[in-house]
Design a protein around this motif. Structure first.
Motif, PDB file in Angstrom:
ATOM      1  N   GLY A  56      -6.252 -12.878   3.931  1.00 50.19           N
ATOM      2  CA  GLY A  56      -6.811 -11.518   3.574  1.00 50.19           C
ATOM      3  C   GLY A  56      -6.548 -10.368   4.873  1.00 50.19           C
ATOM      4  O   GLY A  56      -6.627  -9.474   4.707  1.00 50.19           O
ATOM      5  N   LEU A  57      -6.644 -11.186   6.069  1.00 50.62           N
ATOM      6  CA  LEU A  57      -6.452 -10.133   7.430  1.00 50.62           C
ATOM      7  C   LEU A  57      -5.000  -9.596   7.060  1.00 50.62           C
ATOM      8  O   LEU A  57      -4.602  -8.432   7.235  1.00 50.62           O
ATOM      9  CB  LEU A  57      -6.439 -11.048   8.512  1.00 50.62           C
ATOM     10  CG  LEU A  57      -5.949 -10.410   9.984  1.00 50.62           C
ATOM     11  CD1 LEU A  57      -6.837  -9.359  10.117  1.00 50.62           C
ATOM     12  CD2 LEU A  57      -6.133 -11.340  11.163  1.00 50.62           C
ATOM     13  N   ARG A  58      -4.046 -10.514   6.870  1.00 46.98           N
ATOM     14  CA  ARG A  58      -2.497 -10.105   6.650  1.00 46.98           C
ATOM     15  C   ARG A  58      -2.613  -9.169   5.622  1.00 46.98           C
ATOM     16  O   ARG A  58      -2.017  -8.048   5.707  1.00 46.98           O
ATOM     17  CB  ARG A  58      -1.706 -11.445   6.364  1.00 46.98           C
ATOM     18  CG  ARG A  58      -0.028 -10.722   5.855  1.00 46.98           C
ATOM     19  CD  ARG A  58       0.585 -12.047   5.402  1.00 46.98           C
ATOM     20  NE  ARG A  58       1.983 -11.804   5.270  1.00 46.98           N
ATOM     21  CZ  ARG A  58       2.300 -11.131   4.172  1.00 46.98           C
ATOM     22  NH1 ARG A  58       1.541 -11.204   3.011  1.00 46.98           N
ATOM     23  NH2 ARG A  58       3.687 -11.079   3.982  1.00 46.98           N
ATOM     24  N   SER A  59      -3.125  -9.229   4.627  1.00 47.42           N
ATOM     25  CA  SER A  59      -3.057  -8.289   3.255  1.00 47.42           C
ATOM     26  C   SER A  59      -3.769  -7.045   3.711  1.00 47.42           C
ATOM     27  O   SER A  59      -3.108  -5.889   3.500  1.00 47.42           O
ATOM     28  CB  SER A  59      -3.892  -9.042   2.212  1.00 47.42           C
ATOM     29  OG  SER A  59      -3.993  -7.920   1.253  1.00 47.42           O
ATOM     30  N   ASP A  60      -5.032  -7.076   4.566  1.00 49.26           N
ATOM     31  CA  ASP A  60      -5.389  -5.924   4.949  1.00 49.26           C
ATOM     32  C   ASP A  60      -4.573  -4.975   5.883  1.00 49.26           C
ATOM     33  O   ASP A  60      -4.571  -3.736   5.742  1.00 49.26           O
ATOM     34  CB  ASP A  60      -6.761  -6.251   5.638  1.00 49.26           C
ATOM     35  CG  ASP A  60      -7.814  -6.833   4.546  1.00 49.26           C
ATOM     36  OD1 ASP A  60      -7.871  -6.500   3.331  1.00 49.26           O
ATOM     37  OD2 ASP A  60      -8.935  -7.181   5.152  1.00 49.26           O
ATOM     38  N   LEU A  61      -4.003  -5.656   6.933  1.00 47.64           N
ATOM     39  CA  LEU A  61      -3.077  -5.140   7.620  1.00 47.64           C
ATOM     40  C   LEU A  61      -2.044  -4.373   7.029  1.00 47.64           C
ATOM     41  O   LEU A  61      -1.586  -3.352   7.394  1.00 47.64           O
ATOM     42  CB  LEU A  61      -2.623  -6.114   8.639  1.00 47.64           C
ATOM     43  CG  LEU A  61      -3.669  -6.546   9.661  1.00 47.64           C
ATOM     44  CD1 LEU A  61      -3.058  -7.576  10.854  1.00 47.64           C
ATOM     45  CD2 LEU A  61      -4.132  -5.598  10.618  1.00 47.64           C
ATOM     46  N   ILE A  62      -1.430  -5.122   6.125  1.00 48.33           N
ATOM     47  CA  ILE A  62      -0.212  -4.638   5.354  1.00 48.33           C
ATOM     48  C   ILE A  62      -0.705  -3.318   4.354  1.00 48.33           C
ATOM     49  O   ILE A  62      -0.054  -2.333   4.469  1.00 48.33           O
ATOM     50  CB  ILE A  62       0.428  -5.642   4.345  1.00 48.33           C
ATOM     51  CG1 ILE A  62       0.981  -6.616   5.526  1.00 48.33           C
ATOM     52  CG2 ILE A  62       1.455  -4.773   3.548  1.00 48.33           C
ATOM     53  CD1 ILE A  62       1.732  -7.549   4.682  1.00 48.33           C
ATOM     54  N   GLN A  63      -1.871  -3.581   3.949  1.00 46.16           N
ATOM     55  CA  GLN A  63      -2.358  -2.346   3.004  1.00 46.16           C
ATOM     56  C   GLN A  63      -2.612  -1.097   4.082  1.00 46.16           C
ATOM     57  O   GLN A  63      -2.602   0.077   3.462  1.00 46.16           O
ATOM     58  CB  GLN A  63      -3.645  -2.895   2.381  1.00 46.16           C
ATOM     59  CG  GLN A  63      -3.420  -3.857   1.058  1.00 46.16           C
ATOM     60  CD  GLN A  63      -4.633  -4.104   0.299  1.00 46.16           C
ATOM     61  OE1 GLN A  63      -5.591  -3.579   0.478  1.00 46.16           O
ATOM     62  NE2 GLN A  63      -4.296  -5.113  -0.579  1.00 46.16           N
ATOM     63  N   THR A  64      -3.244  -1.390   5.029  1.00 47.54           N
ATOM     64  CA  THR A  64      -3.513  -0.363   5.968  1.00 47.54           C
ATOM     65  C   THR A  64      -2.314   0.480   6.263  1.00 47.54           C
ATOM     66  O   THR A  64      -2.020   1.678   6.340  1.00 47.54           O
ATOM     67  CB  THR A  64      -4.497  -0.878   7.107  1.00 47.54           C
ATOM     68  OG1 THR A  64      -5.662  -1.354   6.833  1.00 47.54           O
ATOM     69  CG2 THR A  64      -4.750   0.375   8.220  1.00 47.54           C
ATOM     70  N   MET A  65      -1.438  -0.464   6.998  1.00 43.25           N
ATOM     71  CA  MET A  65       0.040   0.156   7.283  1.00 43.25           C
ATOM     72  C   MET A  65       0.456   1.125   5.999  1.00 43.25           C
ATOM     73  O   MET A  65       1.146   1.951   6.362  1.00 43.25           O
ATOM     74  CB  MET A  65       0.977  -1.016   7.734  1.00 43.25           C
ATOM     75  CG  MET A  65       2.231  -0.501   8.257  1.00 43.25           C
ATOM     76  SD  MET A  65       3.141  -1.826   9.000  1.00 43.25           S
ATOM     77  CE  MET A  65       3.447  -2.813   7.606  1.00 43.25           C
ATOM     78  N   LYS A 143      -4.319   5.839   2.243  1.00 43.64           N
ATOM     79  CA  LYS A 143      -5.103   5.900   3.387  1.00 43.64           C
ATOM     80  C   LYS A 143      -5.290   7.333   3.859  1.00 43.64           C
ATOM     81  O   LYS A 143      -6.157   7.627   4.865  1.00 43.64           O
ATOM     82  CB  LYS A 143      -4.484   5.011   4.256  1.00 43.64           C
ATOM     83  CG  LYS A 143      -4.670   3.383   4.195  1.00 43.64           C
ATOM     84  CD  LYS A 143      -6.034   2.988   3.972  1.00 43.64           C
ATOM     85  CE  LYS A 143      -6.005   1.593   4.029  1.00 43.64           C
ATOM     86  NZ  LYS A 143      -7.488   1.006   3.823  1.00 43.64           N
ATOM     87  N   ILE A 144      -4.736   8.451   3.277  1.00 50.42           N
ATOM     88  CA  ILE A 144      -4.477   9.642   3.649  1.00 50.42           C
ATOM     89  C   ILE A 144      -5.668  10.267   2.903  1.00 50.42           C
ATOM     90  O   ILE A 144      -6.505  11.148   2.885  1.00 50.42           O
ATOM     91  CB  ILE A 144      -3.312  10.222   3.574  1.00 50.42           C
ATOM     92  CG1 ILE A 144      -2.218   9.447   4.726  1.00 50.42           C
ATOM     93  CG2 ILE A 144      -3.249  11.818   4.088  1.00 50.42           C
ATOM     94  CD1 ILE A 144      -2.776   9.507   6.368  1.00 50.42           C
ATOM     95  N   ALA A 145      -5.100  10.405   1.549  1.00 48.25           N
ATOM     96  CA  ALA A 145      -5.938  11.187   0.543  1.00 48.25           C
ATOM     97  C   ALA A 145      -7.106  10.663   0.004  1.00 48.25           C
ATOM     98  O   ALA A 145      -8.330  11.353  -0.274  1.00 48.25           O
ATOM     99  CB  ALA A 145      -4.860  11.374  -0.737  1.00 48.25           C
ATOM    100  N   ALA A 146      -7.351   9.203   0.169  1.00 49.06           N
ATOM    101  CA  ALA A 146      -8.681   8.831  -0.244  1.00 49.06           C
ATOM    102  C   ALA A 146      -9.220   8.154   0.855  1.00 49.06           C
ATOM    103  O   ALA A 146      -9.913   7.047   0.791  1.00 49.06           O
ATOM    104  CB  ALA A 146      -8.402   7.687  -1.251  1.00 49.06           C
ATOM    105  N   SER A 147      -9.345   8.660   2.122  1.00 53.11           N
ATOM    106  CA  SER A 147      -9.734   8.163   3.559  1.00 53.11           C
ATOM    107  C   SER A 147     -11.407   8.245   3.323  1.00 53.11           C
ATOM    108  O   SER A 147     -11.832   9.472   3.053  1.00 53.11           O
ATOM    109  CB  SER A 147      -9.233   8.956   4.551  1.00 53.11           C
ATOM    110  OG  SER A 147      -9.725   8.595   5.719  1.00 53.11           O
ATOM    111  N   GLN A 148     -11.934   7.192   3.645  1.00 50.62           N
ATOM    112  CA  GLN A 148     -13.593   7.180   3.510  1.00 50.62           C
ATOM    113  C   GLN A 148     -14.185   8.019   4.403  1.00 50.62           C
ATOM    114  O   GLN A 148     -15.289   8.642   4.196  1.00 50.62           O
ATOM    115  CB  GLN A 148     -13.774   5.786   3.480  1.00 50.62           C
ATOM    116  CG  GLN A 148     -13.549   4.803   2.389  1.00 50.62           C
ATOM    117  CD  GLN A 148     -14.179   3.401   2.818  1.00 50.62           C
ATOM    118  OE1 GLN A 148     -14.716   3.037   3.673  1.00 50.62           O
ATOM    119  NE2 GLN A 148     -13.956   2.711   1.636  1.00 50.62           N
ATOM    120  N   ASP A 149     -13.646   8.153   5.584  1.00 56.54           N
ATOM    121  CA  ASP A 149     -14.321   9.205   6.750  1.00 56.54           C
ATOM    122  C   ASP A 149     -13.610  10.416   6.840  1.00 56.54           C
ATOM    123  O   ASP A 149     -13.622  11.026   7.812  1.00 56.54           O
ATOM    124  CB  ASP A 149     -14.066   8.208   8.025  1.00 56.54           C
ATOM    125  CG  ASP A 149     -14.752   6.702   8.096  1.00 56.54           C
ATOM    126  OD1 ASP A 149     -15.578   6.710   7.287  1.00 56.54           O
ATOM    127  OD2 ASP A 149     -13.995   6.058   8.619  1.00 56.54           O
TER     128      ASP A 149
END
Length: 428
Positions: A56-65, A143-149
């Motif tokens: 999950g960590l690997r998947s999260d890092l890749i998805q974030t990147m 991560k740009i267009a749908a950024s939560q913050d």
């Protein structure tokens, strides 16, 4: 002539089951059986759960990147050896977008202008990496267009610029403020090239989750970027997004064939090679450490079997005099140990999968225990990755546990099979 019973016959299973459930008064070792079972279960659970969180960590890092970056990039090489020097710009990018976009695995082709400038606001300066892109293409980067913050209105992108949250904090910029971009390669005049200075309204501030992106990246409308960087009718590169980013290596050759002789391709795996290698080394280390835990838990089975063989010496002698072969005795005690290892492995895998499937509830329990929300803890440096269970991880954990528990069971089982029935019954 009586026929020899087949291996693992029904009576062998019955004897093994009787020994496993025997009470202490009957010379059994039910307590050791339960300890061995619980030990294997917890060890396999820890292994499966840890591998799931690691994946999950690997998947999260890749998805974030990948949520803020291209899966692959097409660039053109410079060629100064020709009679007329050729720069790196892609001038036929309209045709190239259609050609590359027709490949089955390609979902998006974005013409991009890139440049490095100095950003300035009220005396504060910061190096800025400018990405010239169209609004439609920018909206395909989650991560740009749908950024939560995010704050501001991305639909107004054509009226200004979008910048990262860390850049906005360091420059002290907010929505509606105008940020200056200063480029040394600006307006061309008879006296040479003079710096170009332009001011743009900040209409959108995003938070991608990547520090270097949020600190240095600024998105500018493509047409404005072409004018600002003297790229009229050309772009620096094409950014591509694919159906399956994990298969990007297989797409390099088709992309090169579709892009022309001067093209070369870089992928997200090229950019993140060091991180991927570090994660792989970490995976191997975690698996080795947790494998030792499984081995320690499996050794409890040996202890239990040794005690069982010692307590059942009289039974072994009687069974041998009744005609049971050494092989039957070996299989009986092997079944005792292997059954504990198999059941422990099964229960451990189930617990690990349930843990991974309910990881959000686990984090909720952390909230309740600590009295702090996950977001508060993340702000203080804690990280809460998701959990992803893969068939390969479960198979590796189960295979390791079964292999160890079955293998080490053979040694005490052989000791029981080699016991001399005469010696076993001498003092009975």
């Amino acid at each position: 002539m009586a026929s020899t019973p087949p291996p693992f016959a029904r009576f062998e299973w019955m004897i093994a089951w009787r020994y496993l459930r025997a009470r202490r008064a009957e010379g059994g070792v039910s307590v050791m059986t339960w300890i061995s079972l619980i030990g294997i279960t917890l060890a396999v659970f820890a292994l499966v759960a840890t591998l799931a969180v690691r994946e999950g960590l690997r998947s999260d890092l890749i998805q974030t990147m990948l949520g803020a970056n291209a899966h692959a990039e097409i660039h053109y090489r410079r060629d100064f050896s020709a009679e007329i020097p050729v720069d790196h710009l892609i001038r036929n990018y309209g045709e190239l977008v259609e050609t590359v976009g027709s490949l089955p695995e390609v979902t998006l082709v974005s013409p991009l202008v890139r440049g490095q400038v100095m950003g300035s606001y009220r005396g504060r300066n910061l190096p800025v990496d400018v990405f010239g892109i169209t609004l439609n293409d920018l909206q395909n980067y989650p991560k740009i267009a749908a950024s939560q913050d995010a704050v501001g209105d991305l639909s107004r992108f054509n009226d200004g610029v979008a910048i990262g949250a860390m850049m906005a904090r360091q420059l002290g910029v907010g929505i509606g403020d105008r940020i200056k971009l200063i480029s040394p390669n600006g307006v061309k005049t008879p006296m040479g090239t003079s710096p170009r200075v332009s001011a743009y309204e900040v209409v959108y501030i995003f938070s991608s989750g990547q520090g270097f992106v949020d600190q240095s990246r600024l998105y500018l409308p493509l047409a404005e970027a072409q004018s600002f960087f003297n790229r009229e009718g050309a772009v620096d590169q094409l950014d591509l997004r694919l159906n399956d980013p994990e298969q990007v290596a297989q797409m390099v050759l088709p992309l090169l064939r579709s892009s022309g002789e001067r093209a070369y391709v870089t992928t997200w795996q090229d950019r993140a090679g060091g991180m991927i290698q570090a994660l792989k080394m970490q995976d191997n280390a975690i698996f080795i450490v947790l494998s030792i835990l499984v081995l320690i838990a499996a050794l409890n089975i040996v202890s239990g079997l040794i005690m069982l063989v010692k307590n059942k010496g009289r039974d072994i002698g009687i069974l041998r005099t009744m005609g049971l072969s050494q092989g039957s005795i070996l299989r009986v005690f092997f079944l005792c140990g292997a059954s504990v290892g198999t059941l422990g492995t099964l229960f451990g895998v189930i617990l690990g999968v349930v843990f991974a499937a309910n990881i959000d509830s686990i984090y909720g329990l952390v909230d309740w225990i600590t009295g702090s929300g996950v977001r508060d803890l993340e702000a203080n440096g804690f990280f809460f990755p998701s959990a992803v269970v893969t068939f390969g991880d479960v198979s590796a954990a189960a295979g390791l546990s079964l292999g160890l528990s079955w293998l080490i069971t053979v040694f005490p089982a052989r000791r029981a099979a080699r016991m001399n029935p005469v010696e076993a019954l001498r003092y009975e």
